[in-house]
Each structure stands twice: as C-alpha cells, then as structure tokens.
Write an enzyme that holds these catalytic residues in place. Structure first.
Site, short mmCIF file in Angstrom:
data_model
loop_
_atom_site.label_atom_id
_atom_site.label_comp_id
_atom_site.label_asym_id
_atom_site.label_seq_id
_atom_site.Cartn_x
_atom_site.Cartn_y
_atom_site.Cartn_z
CG ASN A 13 26.97 -15.07 9.70
OD1 ASN A 13 26.96 -16.29 9.84
ND2 ASN A 13 27.62 -14.27 10.52
CB SER A 108 23.79 -6.93 -8.39
OG SER A 108 22.41 -6.75 -8.67
CB SER A 109 21.28 -8.91 -12.94
OG SER A 109 20.23 -8.87 -11.99
CB CYS A 110 20.74 -3.85 -10.36
SG CYS A 110 22.04 -3.57 -9.16
CE1 TYR A 137 24.11 -4.06 -3.47
CE2 TYR A 137 23.10 -4.69 -5.56
CZ TYR A 137 23.79 -5.03 -4.41
OH TYR A 137 24.14 -6.34 -4.20
CE LYS A 141 27.26 -5.83 -4.93
NZ LYS A 141 28.20 -6.72 -4.21
N PRO A 164 25.35 -12.40 -10.67
CG PRO A 164 25.02 -12.55 -8.36
CD PRO A 164 25.94 -11.98 -9.39
CG HIS A 180 15.93 -8.83 -3.10
ND1 HIS A 180 16.90 -9.12 -2.17
CD2 HIS A 180 16.46 -7.89 -3.92
CE1 HIS A 180 17.99 -8.39 -2.43
NE2 HIS A 180 17.75 -7.64 -3.48
#
Length: 310
Positions: A13, A108-110, A137, A141, A164, A180
C-alpha cells in the site's frame, strides 16, 4: 521468476510497494499476494511466521518500512529504529525458514556516511559516521543489508539488497509533519497558491543537493534486478543526477503555479550536504531510468490533485 510464481509484496500500500505491484501486473505476473497492515502486523514475529508458513511465497519484495522526512526521522528516533528492525528481521528470517527462492530488500541511500565522497559507491557503506538526523533509520536499513548478507553466508539464501535514492511519485505522503522534501514542497506550494500567500518558507539554506527517482522507475529497476542480479553486495538504484533544494523548490513552484516568493529558513537543519548515488553497476547491467524529473513531478502533482489533499 516466472509469471505463475507466488510473489509477496511487503508494504504493497505504500508508494514503493504499490509501484512494484503495478509493474508486476504490467509484466504479466498473476500470482501476487498482499496483506494490509491491519491484516498482518509485520512487527509481530508470530504473525509473520504464520503468514509465510501458510502462503509459502517463492519471491519476496521487502518494501515495507516506517518512513518519513527529516523532521519525522529526528522526532521519532526510537520508532524508526525499532519498527524497521522488527519488520525486516521478521520477514527475512521467515523467508529463510520457508524456502523463499529470492528476496529483494529495499534499503535507503541514507545508509552511506554523511561526508562520504560523491557519488556514493556501494563499497562506501560503514566507512564513516552517519547523518545524525536520520541515524536510527539508517542503522535499521544497514542491519537489513547485513541480515541479507548473513543469511546468504550461513544458509545460502539468494537475498539481495538494493539502495534507492530519494523517491517520489504516485501515492506519496504529503503530511507536512513526516513527509519527504519533494512532496512537502508540492503541498506547500499548492496550499500557498490556493490561499494566495505571498511567500513559502523552505527548511534550510537550499544549498544541499539531492537526487530524485520516480517510484515507477524504481519498481521497474526492482523487477529487473530480481531477474538479473544475484550478488551479495548491495546495488544502488538512482538517476546519477542531482539538483539543489533551491532549484528543486523553484521547479516545483513553476509546475504548481505558485507566483509568490520563496524564503529559506537557515535556522532549520540542512541534513547531508550532498547525496548522489553512483549507478555505474546498475547501468552496466543494462538498466537506466526513463522519467525526467520535471515530467515526474508533474505526474506526482496530478496525483496529489486527484486525491484532493489540502
């Protein structure tokens, strides 16, 4: 992955999961299973184990996560760390125990260090300190990546991790408390246009640079990689191009039709100065994005208008 294989999309979702769902249907896959959060609490190990024992999916896209922008990440630090750890640990463990053929974990790119060289290459992981505002976060990840690697090493599981860049698109989150930057800009500009405001205030100096990928392009890349990529090392998914927050704000202003002035609030945090992914590995495999930023923002704004978010 054949069209009849049972495919589970965790987080169907959400913006990313729904984009993957759309792409799989476009590609002719017919045996897709989903569960809403009210039907299956992915933070609950027993529920996740029972679901995998019952359904026995062959392929898994792990797109479920607790996500948000800089404000949400910095405010709900415990929630972002705990909930994402639980979601990924439960699904990856259950996938291994129930013979899943292949799992794709979305990071995540973080995850990359705050001051890593640009563009960010996959082997920069764990080479420096993280950006403090989204460290919980990012740590969650990174743990997911290492879980996939560990289950591969110990049990031979074909679990891959993809990273991503910043995402936007159909079904984005426009709540100003936890969205974001790009959806927040769309909502702020639209609200200001409707209300006839003279100015819109943007967090930070506007100088940080960010890369943005349309969610349906990410979905296409995920479907490509689950067929083509079987390596232990994570792989970046992005455009290889970035834009300053100030330039992004002016682009959104133009597309939304706001005619007032932009004010940059330098008392608010900028976050990481730059976050551009190296996409050499992905390009060498034969995949590149197709949606230009301006076209993608225009599509996202139309989706925003259709949902009548005000």
């Amino acid at each position: 992955m054949q069209q009849h294989h049972k495919i589970y999309i965790a987080g169907h979702n959400g913006m990313v999961g729904s984009a993957i769902h759309r792409r799989l249907i476009q590609l002719g896959y017919t045996n897709i299973i989903t569960r809403s959060s009210s039907e299956l609490d992915l933070r609950n190990q027993q529920q996740v184990n029972s679901f995998f024992e019952l359904e026995k999916p062959s392929y898994v896209f792990l797109a479920a996560a607790k996500v948000g922008g800089i404000m949400a990440n910095n405010t709900y630090r415990a929630d972002f760390l705990y909930q994402n750890l639980m979601i990924e640990a439960n699904i990856i463990h259950a996938a291994a125990n129930n013979g899943v053929t292949k799992l794709l974990f979305l990071g995540s790119s973080c995850i990359y260090p705050k001051f890593a060289p640009q563009p960010l290459q996959e082997d920069y992981l764990l080479t420096g300190i993280l950006e403090p505002t989204n460290e919980p976060y990012a740590i969650a990840k990174i743990a997911g990546i290492k879980l996939c690697e560990a289950y591969r090493d110990q049990y031979g599981c074909n679990f891959i991790s993809v990273m991503p860049t910043n995402l936007y698109g159909i079904g984005d989150n426009y709540d100003l408390q936890n969205s974001h930057v790009l959806p927040a800009l769309i909502r702020k500009m639209h609200t200001a246009k409707i209300q006839g405001d003279a100015t819109v205030t943007i967090w930070g100096s506007g100088t940080p640079k960010r890369e943005f990928l349309y969610a349906d392009d990410l979905a296409d890349a995920c479907c490509f990689l689950i067929q083509q990529y079987n390596e232990k090392e994570l792989i970046n998914i992005g455009t290889g191009e970035d834009i300053s927050i100030a330039d992004l704000a002016h682009l959104v202003k133009k597309l939304v039709g706001f005619t007032g002035e932009l004010v940059f609030d330098t008392t608010k945090p900028d976050g990481t100065p730059r976050k551009l992914l190296s996409v050499n590995k992905l390009h060498q495999l034969g995949w590149q994005h197709t949606t230009l930023l301006e076209d993608g923002i225009a599509k996202a704004y139309q989706d925003f208008l259709q949902k009548q978010v005000v």
